[in-house]
Motif scaffolding. Structure first.
Motif, PDB file in Angstrom:
ATOM      1  N   PRO A   1      -0.989  12.047  -1.893  1.00 20.02           N
ATOM      2  CA  PRO A   1       0.003  12.437  -0.884  1.00 20.02           C
ATOM      3  C   PRO A   1       1.438  12.412  -1.415  1.00 20.02           C
ATOM      4  CG  PRO A   1      -1.459  10.707  -0.055  1.00 20.02           C
ATOM      5  CD  PRO A   1      -1.726  10.841  -1.510  1.00 20.02           C
ATOM      6  N   TYR A   2       1.635  11.799  -2.572  1.00 15.69           N
ATOM      7  CA  TYR A   2       3.003  11.625  -3.077  1.00 15.69           C
ATOM      8  C   TYR A   2       3.330  12.539  -4.243  1.00 15.69           C
ATOM      9  CZ  TYR A   2       3.215   7.615  -0.034  1.00 15.69           C
ATOM     10  OH  TYR A   2       3.225   6.822   1.088  1.00 15.69           O
TER      11      TYR A   2
ATOM     12  N   ASP B   1      10.704  13.953   3.545  1.00 17.01           N
ATOM     13  CA  ASP B   1       9.728  14.938   3.038  1.00 17.01           C
ATOM     14  C   ASP B   1       8.289  14.555   3.348  1.00 17.01           C
ATOM     15  OD1 ASP B   1      11.638  16.631   1.561  1.00 17.01           O
ATOM     16  OD2 ASP B   1      11.973  14.776   0.433  1.00 17.01           O
ATOM     17  N   LYS B   2       8.057  13.262   3.524  1.00 16.15           N
ATOM     18  CA  LYS B   2       6.672  12.827   3.744  1.00 16.15           C
ATOM     19  C   LYS B   2       6.643  11.585   4.632  1.00 16.15           C
ATOM     20  CE  LYS B   2       2.866  10.301   2.153  1.00 16.15           C
ATOM     21  NZ  LYS B   2       2.034  10.669   3.233  1.00 16.15           N
ATOM     22  N   ILE B   3       5.750  11.588   5.601  1.00 17.40           N
ATOM     23  CA  ILE B   3       5.586  10.405   6.467  1.00 17.40           C
ATOM     24  C   ILE B   3       4.255   9.737   6.147  1.00 17.40           C
ATOM     25  CG2 ILE B   3       5.089   9.712   8.870  1.00 17.40           C
ATOM     26  CD1 ILE B   3       8.049  10.089   8.432  1.00 17.40           C
ATOM     27  N   ALA B   4       4.308   8.420   6.000  1.00 15.81           N
ATOM     28  CA  ALA B   4       3.072   7.639   5.878  1.00 15.81           C
ATOM     29  C   ALA B   4       3.094   6.630   7.019  1.00 15.81           C
ATOM     30  CB  ALA B   4       3.025   6.929   4.537  1.00 15.81           C
ATOM     31  N   PHE B   5       2.080   6.672   7.861  1.00 14.23           N
ATOM     32  CA  PHE B   5       2.060   5.797   9.046  1.00 14.23           C
ATOM     33  C   PHE B   5       0.749   5.028   9.121  1.00 14.23           C
ATOM     34  CE2 PHE B   5       0.604   5.225  13.459  1.00 14.23           C
ATOM     35  CZ  PHE B   5       1.619   4.416  13.953  1.00 14.23           C
ATOM     36  N   THR B   6       0.834   3.755   9.417  1.00 16.82           N
ATOM     37  CA  THR B   6      -0.348   2.970   9.790  1.00 16.82           C
ATOM     38  C   THR B   6      -0.054   2.309  11.128  1.00 16.82           C
ATOM     39  OG1 THR B   6      -0.980   2.526   7.503  1.00 16.82           O
ATOM     40  CG2 THR B   6      -1.887   1.066   9.161  1.00 16.82           C
ATOM     41  N   GLY B   7      -0.964   2.465  12.062  1.00 17.50           N
ATOM     42  CA  GLY B   7      -0.760   1.860  13.384  1.00 17.50           C
ATOM     43  C   GLY B   7      -1.763   2.430  14.373  1.00 17.50           C
ATOM     44  N   SER B   8      -1.350   2.467  15.631  1.00 17.60           N
ATOM     45  CA  SER B   8      -2.298   2.860  16.679  1.00 17.60           C
ATOM     46  C   SER B   8      -2.533   4.368  16.676  1.00 17.60           C
ATOM     47  CB  SER B   8      -1.764   2.425  18.039  1.00 17.60           C
ATOM     48  OG  SER B   8      -0.527   3.062  18.282  1.00 17.60           O
TER      49      SER B   8
ATOM     50  N   PHE C   1       2.149  14.414   5.735  1.00 19.57           N
ATOM     51  CA  PHE C   1       1.902  13.136   6.408  1.00 19.57           C
ATOM     52  C   PHE C   1       0.511  12.596   6.113  1.00 19.57           C
ATOM     53  CE2 PHE C   1      -0.833  14.723   9.787  1.00 19.57           C
ATOM     54  CZ  PHE C   1      -0.454  16.055   9.874  1.00 19.57           C
ATOM     55  N   THR C   2       0.412  11.280   6.141  1.00 22.20           N
ATOM     56  CA  THR C   2      -0.876  10.600   6.149  1.00 22.20           C
ATOM     57  C   THR C   2      -0.849   9.622   7.322  1.00 22.20           C
ATOM     58  OG1 THR C   2       0.077   9.147   4.466  1.00 22.20           O
ATOM     59  CG2 THR C   2      -1.575  10.696   3.718  1.00 22.20           C
TER      60      THR C   2
ATOM     61  N   TRP D   1       0.832  -1.206   0.000  1.00 17.50           N
ATOM     62  CA  TRP D   1       0.000   0.000   0.000  1.00 17.50           C
ATOM     63  C   TRP D   1       0.865   1.254   0.000  1.00 17.50           C
ATOM     64  CZ3 TRP D   1      -4.980   0.585   3.392  1.00 17.50           C
ATOM     65  CH2 TRP D   1      -5.899  -0.407   3.069  1.00 17.50           C
ATOM     66  N   LYS D   2       1.992   1.173   0.723  1.00 16.24           N
ATOM     67  CA  LYS D   2       2.806   2.378   0.890  1.00 16.24           C
ATOM     68  C   LYS D   2       3.834   2.522  -0.232  1.00 16.24           C
ATOM     69  CE  LYS D   2       1.731   3.409   5.476  1.00 16.24           C
ATOM     70  NZ  LYS D   2       0.350   3.055   5.272  1.00 16.24           N
ATOM     71  N   LEU D   3       4.498   1.412  -0.580  1.00 11.56           N
ATOM     72  CA  LEU D   3       5.599   1.516  -1.551  1.00 11.56           C
ATOM     73  C   LEU D   3       5.090   1.831  -2.954  1.00 11.56           C
ATOM     74  CD1 LEU D   3       7.723  -1.608  -0.468  1.00 11.56           C
ATOM     75  CD2 LEU D   3       8.307   0.795  -0.094  1.00 11.56           C
ATOM     76  N   ALA D   4       4.039   1.138  -3.386  1.00 15.18           N
ATOM     77  CA  ALA D   4       3.651   1.203  -4.798  1.00 15.18           C
ATOM     78  C   ALA D   4       3.284   2.628  -5.251  1.00 15.18           C
ATOM     79  CB  ALA D   4       2.518   0.210  -5.071  1.00 15.18           C
ATOM     80  N   PRO D   5       2.413   3.361  -4.521  1.00  8.11           N
ATOM     81  CA  PRO D   5       2.101   4.723  -4.996  1.00  8.11           C
ATOM     82  C   PRO D   5       3.300   5.666  -4.890  1.00  8.11           C
ATOM     83  CG  PRO D   5       1.014   4.285  -2.894  1.00  8.11           C
ATOM     84  CD  PRO D   5       1.615   2.998  -3.338  1.00  8.11           C
ATOM     85  N   ALA D   6       4.134   5.461  -3.866  1.00 13.99           N
ATOM     86  CA  ALA D   6       5.307   6.338  -3.705  1.00 13.99           C
ATOM     87  C   ALA D   6       6.248   6.185  -4.898  1.00 13.99           C
ATOM     88  CB  ALA D   6       6.038   5.999  -2.402  1.00 13.99           C
ATOM     89  N   LEU D   7       6.511   4.955  -5.282  1.00 16.19           N
ATOM     90  CA  LEU D   7       7.438   4.711  -6.397  1.00 16.19           C
ATOM     91  C   LEU D   7       6.832   5.129  -7.731  1.00 16.19           C
ATOM     92  CD1 LEU D   7       9.140   3.233  -4.314  1.00 16.19           C
ATOM     93  CD2 LEU D   7       9.428   1.380  -5.935  1.00 16.19           C
ATOM     94  N   ALA D   8       5.551   4.855  -7.903  1.00 12.30           N
ATOM     95  CA  ALA D   8       4.901   5.188  -9.177  1.00 12.30           C
ATOM     96  C   ALA D   8       4.998   6.674  -9.464  1.00 12.30           C
ATOM     97  CB  ALA D   8       3.432   4.761  -9.137  1.00 12.30           C
TER      98      ALA D   8
END
Ligand code: NDP
Length: 500
Positions: free
Chosen positions: A488-489, A244-251, A269-270, A183-190
């Motif tokens: 976000p990217y 430059d950008k933080i993407a976080f999934t967690g609590s 950030f997201t 979920w995180k890598l694919a849109p960032a790289l694209a």
């Protein structure tokens, strides 16, 4: 809610009728090294401190491998490698070329999907049926989906030009390790960004296998870097000025800390945080399908799901019937070896998470809820929790408001549509929801009024890379998935085209 009748009929006895012969998946396809290093600049490199931690199979409590622990110095190395790759190569790589790399990664994931699914079950405890049929197909689908977007950003954002944001720091949880990485890598790289990824401490191994795939795909060194470690490693990444950008999934708790740490910086950030979704069942719902949806909503992935349907809201007139059917269905759930293809509910991801769940079981009882658990036997070794349901729950109870993140359902009842909507929205979270009814008009009304990022109608826990996902309120901000997941990217600039 009204006290449930204590004299309800006893659960059906399925023992003997439902005994399946064991069908264990072989672990042969998974070749693990004893130790895994950090993945920085296209190479596996040791941590500068020399420290490591074990990755434990939660079903057996055995160590699968040790993993290097990255400190702030290592995080700095990874960020520098990502910056170099961003400035030197990736931001200049033609969009169609970026797409080709993503297609290649997607195909390699498909080729190795059996191995990766088994590893995901070994390291995280999830049933092989889910890692094989849900996680891995979705992982590949996300890479395919964003591979397709790489050279079509002009169509995604008509009248605008896009530029990448730079270096993304991505911190992911343990419930869907490889899927969250995808979920995180694919849109960032694209979109032309480079990445430093921090997997969760208890489930790093599939990300490190992905590093091997990244090498096999000949992705330019430094485009993806993986730093393993615990919360402190994640915090170093969040604080690093080169991000430059933080993407976080967690609590939600950690999400709030991250937001505080980012205040006053220019970092984007997201945050994709916790949830306490209402699964609302009306009296005109197809009852048997609803029972399946409730089971899927809360027991999928041991309930370690941010969008789990952990609050069941039942219309009072059908509560007795539905609960009887639900108890019978719960009794059939097979808890045990994640690698057995018969297993419905695998191991709880870690000892710490099992303790959290047990804490909530104690809280629920103390608050006056009635506990219903199935009668299945549990393996002696490993971390396990029986499918559990709290009855006689009030909206003020902690077990009705807080994320338990385990196979534990809280049941409440309502009388009217308005009451159901009010109850569904009466939590600090707003990630997902479900509505079960035969009436299309009711689906439209309720799904519009639920303050939740995703609402499923007559189904639950359905995921697709084309669909945006994310929350309101304390469930976070920003969207991942689909076209929205590109936003976000990218930095957008108007081209002036299309103006009147
Ligand atoms: P965390 O939020 O702590 O973990 C998520 C990720 O963040 C992990 O990679 C973790 O590292 C990392 N992390 C931890 N602290 C920090 C920090 N200060 N700065 C940056 N990154 C950090 O979740 P937990 O594993 O502690 O689980 C606790 C509860 O969180 C669960 O019971 C559940 O309710 C909820 N949760 C929700 C998830 C969701 O998808 N909404 C996913 C996971 C948990 P590490 O794991 O290595 O410590």
């Amino acid at each position: 809610m009204a006290k449930s009748k204590k004299k309800s009929s006893p659960p059906l006895q399925f023992k003997g009728i439902w005994d399946y012969a064991p069908a264990p998946e072989s672990t042969d396809p998974v070749q693990l090294r004893d130790h895994y290093d950090l993945f920085i600049g296209g190479q596996f490199v040791p941590a500068s401190s020399g420290k490591s931690f074990p990755s434990i199979n939660p079903a057996t409590e055995k160590t699968l491998a040790t993993v290097s622990e990255a400190n702030s110095k290592d995080v700095g190395r990874a960020v520098r490698a990502a910056r170099k790759a961003y400035e030197g190569v990736w931001s200049k790589t033609k969009p169609a070329e970026r797409g080709k790399y993503l297609f290649r990664i997607a195909r390699l994931i498909q080729e190795r999907s059996r191995e990766l699914a088994i590893l995901e079950s070994m390291d995280g405890g999830k049933p092989i049926r889910e890692s094989r049929d849900i996680d891995l197909p979705l992982v590949a689908a996300h890479f395919f989906h964003y591979a397709g977007w790489a050279d079509k950003l002009d169509y995604a954002f008509p009248g605008k030009t896009t530029a990448p944001v730079g270096v993304a720091g991505q911190v992911i949880p343990w419930n869907f390790p490889l899927l969250m990485a995808a979920w995180k890598l694919a849109p960032a790289l694209a979109t032309g960004n480079t990445v430093v990824l921090k997997p969760a401490e208890t489930t790093s191994l599939s990300a490190l296998k992905l590093a091997e795939i990244i090498q096999d795909a000949d992705l330019p060194p430094g485009v993806i870097n993986i730093v393993t470690g615990a919360g402190e490693t994640g915090a170093s990444l969040v604080r690093h000025p080169g991000i430059d950008k933080i993407a976080f999934t967690g609590s939600t708790e950690v999400g709030k800390n991250i937001r505080k740490a980012l205040a006053g910086t220019n970092k984007r950030f997201t945050l994709e945080l916790g949830g306490k979704a209402a699964n609302v069942v009306f009296e005109d719902a197809p009852i048997d399908q609803a029972v399946e949806g409730i089971i899927n909503g809360i027991f999928f992935n041991q309930g370690h799901v941010c969008c789990a349907g952990s609050r069941l809201l039942l219309q009072e007139s059908i509560a007795d019937l539905l609960l009887r059917k639900l108890k019978d269905r719960m009794e059939t759930l097979i808890v045990g070896d994640p690698l057995d293809k018969n297993t419905d509910i695998g191991a709880i991801n870690s000892k710490a998470q099992l303790e959290t769940i047990r804490k909530y079981l104690r809280i629920g009882k103390r608050e006056g809820a009635t506990v219903h658990q199935t009668s299945c036997s549990l393996p002696r070794k490993g971390y396990w929790c029986r499918p559990t349901m709290f009855l006689d729950v009030a909206q003020s109870h902690q077990v009705a408001k807080e994320e338990i993140f385990g196979p534990v359902l809280s049941v409440l009842t309502f009388r009217t549509v308005d009451e159901a909507i009010q109850m569904a929205n009466n939590v600090p979270y707003g990630l997902s929801g479900g509505v079960w009814t035969d009436k299309g008009s009711k689906i439209f009304r309720v799904s519009n009024e639920l303050r939740a990022g995703v609402v499923w109608a007559n189904t639950f826990n359905k995921f697709d890379p084309t669909a945006p996902f994310g929350g309101y309120k304390e469930s976070g901000m920003g969207r991942e998935g689909g076209l929205h997941g590109l936003m976000p990217y990218v930095k957008l600039q108007s081209t002036g085209r299309g103006k009147g």
